[in-house]
Design an enzyme around this catalytic site. Structure first.
Site, short mmCIF file in Angstrom:
data_model
loop_
_atom_site.label_atom_id
_atom_site.label_comp_id
_atom_site.label_asym_id
_atom_site.label_seq_id
_atom_site.Cartn_x
_atom_site.Cartn_y
_atom_site.Cartn_z
N ASN A 63 47.01 33.88 50.56
CA ASN A 63 45.61 34.28 50.74
C ASN A 63 44.91 33.34 51.73
O ASN A 63 43.69 33.34 51.84
CB ASN A 63 44.87 34.25 49.41
CG ASN A 63 45.51 35.17 48.39
OD1 ASN A 63 45.88 36.29 48.73
ND2 ASN A 63 45.69 34.69 47.17
N HIS A 149 38.98 42.07 39.28
CA HIS A 149 39.94 41.02 38.94
C HIS A 149 39.90 40.64 37.45
O HIS A 149 38.85 40.70 36.80
CB HIS A 149 39.58 39.79 39.79
CG HIS A 149 40.61 38.72 39.82
ND1 HIS A 149 40.57 37.65 38.97
CD2 HIS A 149 41.68 38.54 40.63
CE1 HIS A 149 41.57 36.83 39.26
NE2 HIS A 149 42.27 37.36 40.26
N GLU A 192 33.76 44.04 43.53
CA GLU A 192 34.29 43.09 44.52
C GLU A 192 33.90 43.57 45.91
O GLU A 192 33.80 44.77 46.15
CB GLU A 192 35.82 43.00 44.39
CG GLU A 192 36.22 42.41 43.06
CD GLU A 192 37.73 42.25 42.89
OE1 GLU A 192 38.49 42.38 43.87
OE2 GLU A 192 38.15 41.99 41.75
N SER A 196 41.22 42.91 45.68
CA SER A 196 42.33 41.98 45.92
C SER A 196 43.69 42.64 46.05
O SER A 196 44.56 42.13 46.74
CB SER A 196 42.36 40.93 44.82
OG SER A 196 42.43 41.53 43.55
N ASP A 221 31.96 39.87 43.79
CA ASP A 221 33.01 38.86 43.91
C ASP A 221 33.58 38.98 45.32
O ASP A 221 34.18 40.00 45.67
CB ASP A 221 34.07 39.13 42.84
CG ASP A 221 35.23 38.12 42.88
OD1 ASP A 221 35.54 37.60 43.98
OD2 ASP A 221 35.84 37.89 41.83
N HIS A 224 38.00 37.77 48.56
CA HIS A 224 38.84 38.10 49.73
C HIS A 224 38.03 38.46 50.98
O HIS A 224 38.60 38.91 51.96
CB HIS A 224 39.79 39.23 49.37
CG HIS A 224 40.76 38.84 48.31
ND1 HIS A 224 41.94 38.17 48.59
CD2 HIS A 224 40.70 38.94 46.97
CE1 HIS A 224 42.56 37.92 47.45
NE2 HIS A 224 41.84 38.38 46.45
N LYS A 244 40.93 30.76 48.95
CA LYS A 244 41.61 31.76 49.79
C LYS A 244 41.36 31.48 51.26
O LYS A 244 41.89 30.50 51.76
CB LYS A 244 41.22 33.15 49.30
CG LYS A 244 41.96 33.39 47.97
CD LYS A 244 41.50 34.53 47.15
CE LYS A 244 42.32 34.51 45.85
NZ LYS A 244 41.73 35.27 44.78
C1 LIG Z 1 41.64 34.97 43.38
C2 LIG Z 1 40.49 35.65 42.80
C3 LIG Z 1 39.63 35.01 41.91
C4 LIG Z 1 39.92 33.63 41.37
O1 LIG Z 1 39.69 32.65 42.32
P1 LIG Z 1 40.44 31.24 42.16
O2 LIG Z 1 39.64 30.31 42.98
O3 LIG Z 1 41.83 31.44 42.63
O4 LIG Z 1 40.38 30.90 40.69
C5 LIG Z 1 38.51 35.68 41.48
N1 LIG Z 1 38.26 36.95 41.88
C6 LIG Z 1 39.06 37.60 42.72
C7 LIG Z 1 38.72 38.98 43.14
C8 LIG Z 1 40.20 36.98 43.20
O5 LIG Z 1 41.02 37.64 44.02
#
Ligand SMILES: *Cc1c(COP(=O)(O)O)cnc(C)c1O
Length: 387
Positions: A63, A149, A192, A196, A221, A224, A244
């Site tokens: 990522n 997620h 989101e 993801s 969220d 990505h 990421k």
């Molecule tokens: C990876 C991810 C998270 C978690 O983030 P981390 O910093 O890895 O704990 C939260 N939400 C989504 C959509 C993700 O892809």
């Protein structure tokens, strides 16, 4: 008061089993469904290289979309912060762990997102499990997109609110649910920006209008999206990760000043945990500057994803995530193994991460990938498909 029939050993009344045999049964059940996972030590280095089981691979599974995790400027900034402040932050933020870099980073994040304030968390996961229960509780309603997620579900469950799910990106379905909701409490809608596992994006402005109509709050969220794909985001609460595209580690929440102060007081995954270590803070700080200044990195990553889709006649990508749906978990594993034989690391994503029957290869593209590697990868995919 007399106690009758109290067994000498309470365990006699239960079927007892060792922890190891308990775990073995669970693992065997997973294996029977082709869903057991194991770790594979993987040494990553620059240019998307990954050394795994003695083999040099090019990874299409990170990522790290902008290649910042191995950028010397990011690493140096981390080292110099560690030298100045130490390896650990010493305590939680509210005690003595509020290293000045935290506020510097939070200011950059809120400027980037156009919100009043921001708050760093230990990770994106911790940001969601701390923020959602701060916004909603028993008696409130949380409405989630079907594909959000796992850590959003975890936060929603922890809140005690009534959880409702709308079909992925289906505004009409979200509306139907909102029309039926009966609560005197708050309604929180979470989606989101970029999904993801599928790489598609949410209709944020339509969702925001819908939330306005029903007096609901919108939270997004952006795990990505940051640094790669940015759309106008009207959500008052925007969380994300620095693990990421930012290439480091940590999570954040951006929002109104008062809400950020409430999080500092109430989000348990903020209050009761140690602040991020200085190395991480120094590295994030440099990484956010690069993201703000070098837009070409995000563009390059997107161009690599576009090239891949064009060559495979897939629809143009909306993000740097491109799924190739295979179907059964075993078939996806075999496809991944065939690509590994050819020097490419592309992990298969299986249920329960994705829905049953939609096991897939999930390709992620980085500014670091070379066009010739993408072309060779496409050649191998076409070969694996015909054999
Ligand atoms: C990876 C991810 C998270 C978690 O983030 P981390 O910093 O890895 O704990 C939260 N939400 C989504 C959509 C993700 O892809």
């Amino acid at each position: 008061m007399t106690q009758i029939n109290r067994p000498a050993n309470p365990a006699e009344h239960r079927r007892t089993k060792s922890i190891a045999s308990f775990a073995t049964e669970k693992l065997e059940a997973l294996a029977a469904k082709g869903l057991r996972r194991t770790l594979t030590p993987t040494a990553r280095s620059g240019q998307s290289k990954a050394l795994r089981t003695g083999r040099d691979l090019i990874s299409f599974s990170d990522n790290d979309y902008l290649g910042l995790s191995t950028d010397p400027r990011v690493i140096e900034a981390g080292i110099s912060a560690a030298k100045q402040y130490g390896a650990g932050s010493g305590a939680s933020r509210l005690v003595t762990g509020d290293n000045p870099l935290n506020l510097e980073i939070e200011t950059k994040l809120s400027t980037m997102k156009g919100t009043e304030a921001a708050l760093l968390f230990g990770s994106g996961y911790l940001a969601n499990v701390g923020t959602i229960p701060t916004l909603a509780r028993k008696g409130d309603v949380i409405l989630l997109d079907a594909l959000v997620h796992s850590c959003i579900h975890a936060g929603a469950r922890l809140s005690g609110a009534d959880i409702q799910i709308f079909r992925h990106n289906d505004i009409d379905h979200a509306r139907t649910i909102l029309e039926q909701v009966r609560t005197n409490g708050n309604i929180l809608v979470i989606t989101e920006t970029v999904f993801s596992m599928d790489g598609d994006s949410a209709p944020l402005s339509a969702l925001s209008v819908l939330c306005g109509e029903f007096g609901a709050w919108l939270m997004t969220d952006d795990a990505h999206g940051l640094g790669v794909f940015t759309q106008e985001n009207p959500a008052p609460i925007q969380m994300g990760t620095l693990s990421k595209a930012a290439g480091v580690y940590g999570g954040y929440v951006c929002g109104p000043n008062e809400f950020i102060q409430l999080l500092q007081n109430r989000a348990r995954s903020f209050v009761y945990t140690t602040g991020l270590p200085p190395f991480v803070l120094g590295a994030i700080n440099a990484s956010l500057d690069i993201i703000a200044q070098e837009k070409t990195l995000g563009i390059k990553a997107m161009e690599n994803a576009k090239l891949f889709c064009r060559m495979l006649n897939l629809p143009p990508p909306t993000s740097t995530i491109v799924p190739l749906i295979i179907g059964e978990a075993d078939a996806a594993m075999a496809f991944s193994a065939a690509l590994e034989e050819n020097g490419f690391l592309v992990t298969a994503i299986r249920p329960p991460t994705v829905a049953a029957g939609t096991a897939r290869l999930r390709f992620t593209f980085s500014a670091n990938h070379r066009q010739e590697d993408i072309k060779r990868l496409v050649g191998c995919i076409n070969e694996a498909r015909t054999t």
